[in-house]
Scaffold this motif. Structure first.
Motif, PDB file in Angstrom:
ATOM      1  N   ASP A  38     -16.382   7.940  -9.088  1.00  0.00           N
ATOM      2  CA  ASP A  38     -14.975   7.957  -9.482  1.00  0.00           C
ATOM      3  C   ASP A  38     -14.247   6.905  -8.649  1.00  0.00           C
ATOM      4  N   GLU A  39     -12.928   6.925  -8.685  1.00  0.00           N
ATOM      5  CA  GLU A  39     -12.173   5.893  -7.979  1.00  0.00           C
ATOM      6  C   GLU A  39     -12.351   5.981  -6.462  1.00  0.00           C
ATOM      7  N   GLU A  40     -12.424   7.194  -5.918  1.00  0.00           N
ATOM      8  CA  GLU A  40     -12.643   7.340  -4.476  1.00  0.00           C
ATOM      9  C   GLU A  40     -14.026   6.833  -4.086  1.00  0.00           C
ATOM     10  N   TYR A  41     -14.996   7.023  -4.936  1.00  0.00           N
ATOM     11  CA  TYR A  41     -16.345   6.495  -4.714  1.00  0.00           C
ATOM     12  C   TYR A  41     -16.286   4.973  -4.585  1.00  0.00           C
ATOM     13  N   THR A  51       0.836  -1.197   0.000  1.00  0.00           N
ATOM     14  CA  THR A  51       0.000   0.000   0.000  1.00  0.00           C
ATOM     15  C   THR A  51       0.872   1.249   0.000  1.00  0.00           C
ATOM     16  N   LEU A  52       0.602   2.152  -0.948  1.00  0.00           N
ATOM     17  CA  LEU A  52       1.277   3.439  -1.023  1.00  0.00           C
ATOM     18  C   LEU A  52       0.308   4.524  -0.555  1.00  0.00           C
ATOM     19  N   TYR A  53       0.842   5.542   0.132  1.00  0.00           N
ATOM     20  CA  TYR A  53       0.017   6.625   0.664  1.00  0.00           C
ATOM     21  C   TYR A  53       0.432   7.932  -0.004  1.00  0.00           C
ATOM     22  N   ASP A  54      -0.525   8.571  -0.694  1.00  0.00           N
ATOM     23  CA  ASP A  54      -0.197   9.801  -1.394  1.00  0.00           C
ATOM     24  C   ASP A  54      -0.101  10.970  -0.418  1.00  0.00           C
ATOM     25  N   LYS A  55       0.173  12.161  -0.946  1.00  0.00           N
ATOM     26  CA  LYS A  55       0.432  13.321  -0.094  1.00  0.00           C
ATOM     27  C   LYS A  55      -0.792  13.730   0.722  1.00  0.00           C
ATOM     28  N   LYS A  56      -1.979  13.301   0.294  1.00  0.00           N
ATOM     29  CA  LYS A  56      -3.195  13.608   1.043  1.00  0.00           C
ATOM     30  C   LYS A  56      -3.530  12.518   2.060  1.00  0.00           C
ATOM     31  N   GLY A  57      -2.678  11.497   2.139  1.00  0.00           N
ATOM     32  CA  GLY A  57      -2.926  10.406   3.065  1.00  0.00           C
ATOM     33  C   GLY A  57      -3.846   9.336   2.525  1.00  0.00           C
ATOM     34  N   HIS A  58      -4.210   9.406   1.227  1.00  0.00           N
ATOM     35  CA  HIS A  58      -5.078   8.404   0.623  1.00  0.00           C
ATOM     36  C   HIS A  58      -4.280   7.144   0.296  1.00  0.00           C
ATOM     37  N   ALA A  59      -4.874   6.002   0.585  1.00  0.00           N
ATOM     38  CA  ALA A  59      -4.192   4.728   0.375  1.00  0.00           C
ATOM     39  C   ALA A  59      -4.414   4.202  -1.040  1.00  0.00           C
TER      40      ALA A  59
END
Length: 342
Positions: A328-331, A219-227
Motif C-alpha cells: 500500500d502507500e505506507e509500504y 510536508t503535511l503531518y496527519d493526526k498519526k504523525g505520518h508525513a
C-alpha cells in the motif's frame, strides 16, 4: 474577514547545512503540568531534519547525534536541548508567547458573520473565502452540505466524502528554493484535492494558499504523525502540488488524486426509487513512476511484481524482508526510506 498577508511573509526561514551521520531520536513533548502538547514542532537545529509531534505529543526524528533539538509550539516558549548522543528524550515546554490558536474545522460557535472554512464548504478560487450558502435553498452551495436538507421534493442526506484530504487542519513545513526549512508554528494546513492547493490558516476563519513560486516542497503531518510530501510536478498533474510517495536519486513515485463532486440524482416514477439522496466527493487515486535517468512518468499499480520490475535488485532486500505484507502507500514510503538509508 481578517486580512491575510502572503504565505512567505508569515514563514520563518531557517538555514541549511551539509548532512552527516544520523540516528533516530524518539520522545514526548509535554507542558509543565505533564499534559502532552499536540503537534509541537521538532527539528535538528543544525540541519534540515524536522517533524511534528502527533496528537499525543509523541515524536520520532532522524538527527545528527551531536546536534541540538529545537522544540516549539504555539503559545509556548521554545526549548533547545543538546542531545549528546541521547536517543530517548522527554521535553517540557513552559507557557509563553502569543502566537494565537487555530480553530478546529469541526468546531462550532462561530459568529454569524464569520466565513469559517468547514470540511465541506466550497472554496471560491483565489479569494480565500467560502461560497455563498443561499444557493437553491441549501447549505454549503455547490460544495456539498454537512446537514440534512430538503430539495426538489425529497429529503436529502449529508454530503459524503470531502474535497479536502484531512478532516481538520494539520501541521506542516516546507523547503524553499534555497533549500532552507520554512515553518510557522501558528499556521495549520490542509490539502484541496480538487484544486491541488495547500491551504493555510492562522485563525481558523480566514485562509490563503501556499505559493509554489518560493517553495520546492511542502510536508503535511496527519493526526498519526505520518508525513505527506508534496511537490510541483506538472508532468504528473497540472496542479500546484502533487503527493510524493517515494523519492530517491534514481526513482520517484507520485500519487495523483482526481476528485469530483457527484450531485444528488434521486428520482422516482412513483413506483421505483432511483439515484442517490446525497452529494458525494469521489476520489480516483492514480500512481506514476519516474526513473530520473529518463524523466518520463509511467502509470503503475502498487504491486510487488511491479516494484521489482521497475527497481530491480535495488528493491529486492526490502521486499524480501517484508514477507507477506500487503503493498500500500505506507509500504511504498517505507521502501523509499530503506533505499535512502543504503
Amino acid at each position: 474577514m481578517k486580512a491575510i498577508i502572503t504565505a512567505t511573509s508569515l514563514l520563518l526561514v531557517l538555514g541549511t547545512v551539509a548532512l552527516g551521520q544520523t540516528v533516530t531520536v524518539k520522545g514526548t513533548v509535554n507542558n509543565q503540568k505533564g499534559q502532552p502538547i499536540p503537534y509541537a514542532f521538532v527539528r535538528d537545529a543544525q540541519h534540515n531534519y524536522a517533524t511534528f509531534a502527533d496528537s499525543t505529543g509523541a515524536f520520532k526524528i532522524k538527527v545528527d547525534p551531536s546536534s541540538t533539538l529545537s522544540v516549539g509550539a504555539s503559545n509556548y516558549k521554545d526549548v533547545q536541548l543538546k542531545l549528546d548522543n541521547k536517543t530517548d528524550v522527554n521535553i517540557v515546554l513552559s507557557e509563553g508567547g502569543d502566537d494565537g490558536n487555530v480553530a478546529s474545522l469541526k468546531s462550532g460557535g462561530q459568529g454569524s458573520n464569520s466565513e469559517f472554512l468547514r470540511a465541506r464548504d466550497q472554496l471560491v478560487s483565489g479569494t480565500g473565502t467560502v461560497a455563498a450558502r443561499a444557493q437553491s435553498g441549501r447549505e454549503g452551495g455547490a460544495g456539498g452540505s454537512d446537514v440534512t436538507l430538503v430539495k426538489a421534493g425529497f429529503v436529502g442526506e449529508p454530503t459524503r466524502g470531502s474535497r479536502y484530504l484531512f478532516e481538520d487542519w494539520v501541521p506542516g513545513c516546507g523547503i524553499n528554493k534555497e533549500d532552507g526549512l520554512v515553518v510557522e508554528k501558528a499556521n495549520m494546513y490542509n490539502y484541496d484535492k480538487i484544486g491541488g492547493d495547500i491551504l493555510f490558516t492562522n485563525d481558523g476563519k480566514s485562509m490563503a494558499k501556499v505559493s509554489t513560486s518560493q517553495l520546492k516542497s511542502f510536508t503535511l503531518y496527519d493526526k498519526k504523525g505520518h508525513a505527506h510530501l508534496y511537490e510541483n510536478a506538472p508532468e504528473i498533474n497540472n496542479k500546484p502540488f502533487v503527493e510524493v510517495l517515494l523519492k530517491t536519486s534514481k526513482y520517484i513515485i507520485y500519487k495523483r488524486v482526481d476528485t469530483k463532486l457527484s450531485k444528488a440524482d434521486y428520482h422516482t416514477d412513483g413506483v421505483l426509487e432511483m439515484g442517490h439522496r446525497y452529494d458525494e466527493y469521489q476520489d480516483i487515486d492514480r500512481y506514476f513512476f519516474v526513473n530520473t535517468a529518463e524523466n518520463k512518468p509511467h502509470k503503475i499499480s502498487l504491486k510487488k511484481s511491479v516494484l521489482k520490475n521497475l527497481m530491480g535488485s535495488d528493491a529486492d532486500a526490502f521486499i524480501t524482508a517484508q514477507g507477506s505484507r500487503d503493498v500500500d502507500e505506507e509500504y511504498v514510503k517505507d521502501l523509499g526510506n530503506s533505499l535512502n538509508n543504503k
